[in-house]
Design a protein around this motif. Sequence first.
Motif, PDB file in Angstrom:
ATOM      1  N   ALA A  65     -21.555  37.206  -6.677  1.00  0.00           N
ATOM      2  CA  ALA A  65     -20.333  35.902  -6.927  1.00  0.00           C
ATOM      3  C   ALA A  65     -21.221  35.831  -5.676  1.00  0.00           C
ATOM      4  O   ALA A  65     -22.519  36.188  -5.068  1.00  0.00           O
ATOM      5  CB  ALA A  65     -19.365  36.109  -6.116  1.00  0.00           C
ATOM      6  N   TYR A  66     -21.592  34.642  -6.233  1.00  0.00           N
ATOM      7  CA  TYR A  66     -22.529  33.165  -5.025  1.00  0.00           C
ATOM      8  C   TYR A  66     -22.189  32.094  -5.169  1.00  0.00           C
ATOM      9  O   TYR A  66     -20.945  31.507  -5.630  1.00  0.00           O
ATOM     10  CB  TYR A  66     -24.396  33.503  -6.232  1.00  0.00           C
ATOM     11  N   ARG A  67     -22.335  31.179  -4.075  1.00  0.00           N
ATOM     12  CA  ARG A  67     -21.602  29.873  -3.634  1.00  0.00           C
ATOM     13  C   ARG A  67     -22.825  28.753  -4.242  1.00  0.00           C
ATOM     14  O   ARG A  67     -24.299  28.946  -3.637  1.00  0.00           O
ATOM     15  CB  ARG A  67     -21.560  30.171  -2.039  1.00  0.00           C
ATOM     16  N   GLU A  68     -22.528  28.049  -4.584  1.00  0.00           N
ATOM     17  CA  GLU A  68     -23.007  26.757  -4.724  1.00  0.00           C
ATOM     18  C   GLU A  68     -24.163  26.235  -3.881  1.00  0.00           C
ATOM     19  O   GLU A  68     -23.597  26.217  -2.882  1.00  0.00           O
ATOM     20  CB  GLU A  68     -22.634  25.842  -5.451  1.00  0.00           C
ATOM     21  N   PRO A  69     -25.462  25.891  -3.645  1.00  0.00           N
ATOM     22  CA  PRO A  69     -26.124  25.659  -5.080  1.00  0.00           C
ATOM     23  C   PRO A  69     -26.970  27.481  -5.100  1.00  0.00           C
ATOM     24  O   PRO A  69     -26.257  27.663  -6.233  1.00  0.00           O
ATOM     25  CB  PRO A  69     -27.228  25.122  -4.626  1.00  0.00           C
ATOM     26  N   ALA A  70     -26.895  28.038  -3.968  1.00  0.00           N
ATOM     27  CA  ALA A  70     -27.599  29.571  -4.292  1.00  0.00           C
ATOM     28  C   ALA A  70     -27.504  30.473  -3.332  1.00  0.00           C
ATOM     29  O   ALA A  70     -28.167  30.265  -2.899  1.00  0.00           O
ATOM     30  CB  ALA A  70     -28.920  29.606  -5.128  1.00  0.00           C
TER      31      ALA A  70
END
Length: 148
Positions: A65-70
């Motif tokens: 899982a990643y949160r924007e932007p990166a």
Amino acid sequence: MQIRQTTLRDIPAIQSLIQPYLVDFVVDESGLAHFSEQVVTDFINHPEVHSFVAEQSQQILGVIAYREPAHLLHFFVDQRHQSQGIGRQLWQWAEQHALQQPIQEFTVNSSCAAQDVYRRFGFATTKDVTEAHGLRFIPMKKTYPLTQ
């Protein structure tokens, strides 16, 4: 094996998959709270978080899982299925997903045990071992060339 978007029905399997790793980086109860059912649910429902699972025969083998932007939030592979390329496939999936937008870097707060894995993926250490919010980690990042 297929990689697909995480759904709410995956939460119990994700929590079981993460559990053995907590000893590597959780230092107190506040750190443990980052992996509660509610937090995982919030990640899945958050519009700026992209979460994917690797699944085979209806068994969750890994999660990323990643949160924007990166910024990588979660990245775990079932310990019984390590060294089979599952983590690399999950990482490449998430990285390509993030690269659909222009990004200059991908960051992660790596557990000490996972630092070598991230190095193989092109990450570099940005600070020494840090403790914050009940977690022990090593800040790392992967930079991308600017495109014109």
